[in-house]
Design a protein around this motif. Structure first.
Motif, mmCIF file in Angstrom:
data_model
loop_
_atom_site.group_PDB
_atom_site.id
_atom_site.type_symbol
_atom_site.label_atom_id
_atom_site.label_comp_id
_atom_site.label_asym_id
_atom_site.label_seq_id
_atom_site.Cartn_x
_atom_site.Cartn_y
_atom_site.Cartn_z
ATOM 1 N N VAL A 181 -16.029 10.142 15.058
ATOM 2 C CA VAL A 181 -14.718 10.165 14.405
ATOM 3 C C VAL A 181 -14.882 9.633 12.981
ATOM 4 N N PHE A 182 -14.143 10.216 12.026
ATOM 5 C CA PHE A 182 -14.199 9.727 10.648
ATOM 6 C C PHE A 182 -12.834 9.199 10.219
ATOM 7 N N ALA A 183 -12.841 8.275 9.261
ATOM 8 C CA ALA A 183 -11.614 7.756 8.666
ATOM 9 C C ALA A 183 -11.749 7.850 7.149
ATOM 10 N N THR A 184 -10.732 8.423 6.488
ATOM 11 C CA THR A 184 -10.739 8.555 5.034
ATOM 12 C C THR A 184 -9.383 8.080 4.495
ATOM 13 N N ALA A 185 -9.385 7.569 3.269
ATOM 14 C CA ALA A 185 -8.157 7.103 2.626
ATOM 15 C C ALA A 185 -8.038 7.770 1.258
ATOM 16 N N ILE A 237 -10.454 6.862 -1.783
ATOM 17 C CA ILE A 237 -10.656 5.450 -2.097
ATOM 18 C C ILE A 237 -11.467 4.809 -0.973
ATOM 19 N N SER A 238 -12.201 3.773 -1.321
ATOM 20 C CA SER A 238 -13.066 3.110 -0.345
ATOM 21 C C SER A 238 -12.267 2.155 0.536
ATOM 22 N N PHE A 239 -12.734 1.998 1.749
ATOM 23 C CA PHE A 239 -12.203 0.959 2.619
ATOM 24 C C PHE A 239 -12.820 -0.370 2.197
ATOM 25 N N GLY A 240 -11.995 -1.392 2.108
ATOM 26 C CA GLY A 240 -12.480 -2.698 1.661
ATOM 27 C C GLY A 240 -13.342 -3.389 2.710
ATOM 28 N N GLU A 241 -13.943 -4.500 2.292
ATOM 29 C CA GLU A 241 -14.813 -5.268 3.206
ATOM 30 C C GLU A 241 -14.035 -5.786 4.405
ATOM 31 N N GLU A 242 -12.746 -6.093 4.182
ATOM 32 C CA GLU A 242 -11.921 -6.592 5.292
ATOM 33 C C GLU A 242 -11.772 -5.521 6.367
ATOM 34 N N ALA A 243 -11.567 -4.262 5.940
ATOM 35 C CA ALA A 243 -11.449 -3.154 6.898
ATOM 36 C C ALA A 243 -12.740 -2.993 7.688
ATOM 37 N N VAL A 244 -13.870 -3.031 6.972
ATOM 38 C CA VAL A 244 -15.176 -2.877 7.632
ATOM 39 C C VAL A 244 -15.397 -3.998 8.641
ATOM 40 N N SER A 245 -15.051 -5.213 8.236
ATOM 41 C CA SER A 245 -15.232 -6.377 9.117
ATOM 42 C C SER A 245 -14.371 -6.253 10.368
ATOM 43 N N GLU A 246 -13.124 -5.795 10.190
ATOM 44 C CA GLU A 246 -12.228 -5.666 11.346
ATOM 45 C C GLU A 246 -12.700 -4.579 12.306
ATOM 46 N N VAL A 247 -13.216 -3.472 11.749
ATOM 47 C CA VAL A 247 -13.740 -2.403 12.612
ATOM 48 C C VAL A 247 -14.951 -2.915 13.394
ATOM 49 N N LYS A 248 -15.827 -3.648 12.721
ATOM 50 C CA LYS A 248 -17.023 -4.182 13.413
ATOM 51 C C LYS A 248 -16.620 -5.146 14.527
ATOM 52 N N ILE A 251 -0.132 6.168 -0.217
ATOM 53 C CA ILE A 251 -1.477 6.320 0.370
ATOM 54 C C ILE A 251 -1.405 7.357 1.487
ATOM 55 N N VAL A 252 -2.500 8.108 1.662
ATOM 56 C CA VAL A 252 -2.640 9.040 2.786
ATOM 57 C C VAL A 252 -3.881 8.640 3.557
ATOM 58 N N ILE A 253 -3.735 8.474 4.852
ATOM 59 C CA ILE A 253 -4.884 8.189 5.730
ATOM 60 C C ILE A 253 -5.145 9.430 6.576
ATOM 61 N N LEU A 254 -6.379 9.868 6.599
ATOM 62 C CA LEU A 254 -6.757 11.020 7.431
ATOM 63 C C LEU A 254 -7.896 10.603 8.353
ATOM 64 N N ALA A 272 -5.845 -1.537 7.973
ATOM 65 C CA ALA A 272 -6.381 -2.374 6.893
ATOM 66 C C ALA A 272 -6.116 -1.734 5.529
ATOM 67 N N ALA A 273 -6.327 -0.419 5.429
ATOM 68 C CA ALA A 273 -6.099 0.286 4.155
ATOM 69 C C ALA A 273 -4.611 0.320 3.805
ATOM 70 N N ILE A 274 -3.760 0.523 4.816
ATOM 71 C CA ILE A 274 -2.317 0.576 4.592
ATOM 72 C C ILE A 274 -1.803 -0.778 4.094
ATOM 73 N N LEU A 275 -2.235 -1.858 4.750
ATOM 74 C CA LEU A 275 -1.777 -3.200 4.367
ATOM 75 C C LEU A 275 -2.104 -3.495 2.909
ATOM 76 N N GLU A 276 -3.282 -3.090 2.492
ATOM 77 C CA GLU A 276 -3.700 -3.315 1.105
ATOM 78 C C GLU A 276 -2.828 -2.492 0.144
ATOM 79 N N ALA A 277 -2.528 -1.250 0.529
ATOM 80 C CA ALA A 277 -1.794 -0.340 -0.364
ATOM 81 C C ALA A 277 -0.319 -0.709 -0.511
ATOM 82 N N VAL A 278 0.284 -1.310 0.528
ATOM 83 C CA VAL A 278 1.740 -1.541 0.502
ATOM 84 C C VAL A 278 2.117 -2.977 0.152
#
Length: 389
Positions: free
Chosen positions: A381-385, A341-352, A253-256, A103-109
């Motif tokens: 597990v944690f996810a950071t952008a 950077i924060s994960f957007g609402e779309e990312a949160v919704s998809e994870v849920k 973008i870097v995702i960790l 979700a974060a990658i799609l937004e960034a690219v």
């Protein structure tokens, strides 16, 4: 059980074979390998302590006795692509990171004509098909994809039964079926030196051969904690040097994504306690979705056993399971010139939505900019952008 394991570790460290043998005998009787989740967890630590004892002083005799009753070799299964894909889908352990990252990658690219993904992943590109699908369904003008992965980390489970070249062919064919042109490159590089040859390859590709409108995505999925963490007073740690090198590439973008625990202590008892109080989670979850005696359960628990043995039985360069807490990684990233950077609402919704497919014990919480996967309220597990600051 944790206290008994601690006492046993202390006895082995002080070469008290008699005491260690007594405690091992007790543990052997109360922690059968086919017991409940806590007993199986304890049994895995027991095996790891016996392996450690086999390497030390007067406890070698003890280890020889224990070996008569225990098969200490961990059966490390080599997965086919289909097996690994279904294995990864069993729990949110990896899917959580895939979903949040995609979700974060799609937004960034969005808007880039070429996307170069550097996939530093423990799961052999299992995230990439889901990302290809998402790109194909979301973007009107489909970008070209470049995927770069590292070869040379095959000694860490899960293991794959085909080469990265064969895997790349499968992924390229899958991308073509979604009308996406994809290039796949394998770079021989090692976590031991902070993936230095990979960094040099990306630098060359990015600054010499990069096309206009090319996004550089660095996707780090449970791989960075294998980079050595020791810091001497005279030089920064290999982890710090790796992150500085990443920053110098000026990525889009870097995702960790990684496991939220600390296995870095040089003190055996500290590591044992930390691992025991974290690795109960996968043992506890496995009871919710895999029956006893199933092949997948054996593979799943063999992977955790490998991790436990590495944390407890090994030292020096052999001890590669060096997890760090999310807070430590966040500080490292900030210190090397990144901003979260924060994960957007779309990312949160998809994870849920993804978590709804799994057992009720899984949960999601937000900590500032980050997302954290929890099991029964405990961080897993944690996810950071991150963007270059």
């Amino acid at each position: 059980m944790e206290q008994l394991l601690v006492h046993c570790a202390n006895a082995i460290e002080s070469n008290d074979a008699t005491l260690a043998q007594q405690i091992l005998w007790v543990l052997n009787n109360i922690a059968p390998p086919d017991g409940d989740s806590n007993q199986r967890l304890t049994c895995a630590f027991l095996r790891a302590l016996i392996t450690r004892a086999a390497k030390s002083g007067t406890c070698k005799m003890l280890a020889a006795m224990a070996n008569a009753h225990y098969n200490l070799s961990i059966d490390s299964h080599k997965f086919s692509v289909i097996e690994l894909a279904s294995f990864v889908d069993l729990t949110p352990w990896h899917r959580f990171g895939f979903t949040a990252a995609n979700a974060a990658i799609l937004e960034a690219v969005d808007g880039y004509s070429v996307i170069h993904i550097v996939d530093l992943s423990l799961t052999h590109c299992m995230q990439i098909p889901t990302l290809i699908d998402a790109i194909a369904s979301r973007f009107e003008v489909l970008p070209r994809l470049k995927v770069t992965v590292v070869g040379g980390t095959e000694d860490v489970p899960p293991k794959l039964d085909l080469s990265y070249d064969e895997l790349g062919l499968k992924l390229s064919n899958f991308a073509r079926s979604r009308n996406i042109v994809m290039e796949f490159r394998v770079i021989r590089s090692s976590y031991a030196d902070g993936f230095s040859s990979l960094i040099e390859h990306i630098r060359m590709q990015h600054f010499v051969y990069a096309e206009s409108g090319e996004a550089l995505v660095i996707n780090c999925h449970m791989m960075l904690h294998y980079i050595p963490d020791e810091t001497s007073s005279s030089s920064p740690s290999v982890r710090t040097m790796f992150l500085r090198a990443l920053r110098s590439l000026d990525p889009t973008i870097v995702i960790l994504v990684d496991e939220d625990a600390d296995f870095t202590s040089n003190n055996l008892v500290c590591r044992l306690r930390s691992a025991f109080n974290y690795l109960w989670i996968p043992y506890d979850t496995v009871d919710t979705f895999l029956p006893r005696g199933s092949k997948q359960r054996q593979w799943y628990e063999a992977d955790i056993c490998w991790k436990i043995e590495n944390v407890v039985a090994h030292e020096g360069l052999q001890r590669v399971e060096r997890l760090e807490l999310k807070s430590h990684w966040v500080q490292r990233m900030r210190n090397t010139g990144f901003r979260g950077i924060s994960f957007g609402e779309e990312a949160v919704s998809e994870v849920k939505t993804m978590l709804d497919e799994h057992a009720a014990g899984w949960g999601l919480k937000r900590e500032e900019d980050d997302l954290v996967l929890t099991w029964k309220g405990h961080n897993a597990v944690f996810a950071t952008a991150w963007l270059p600051a």
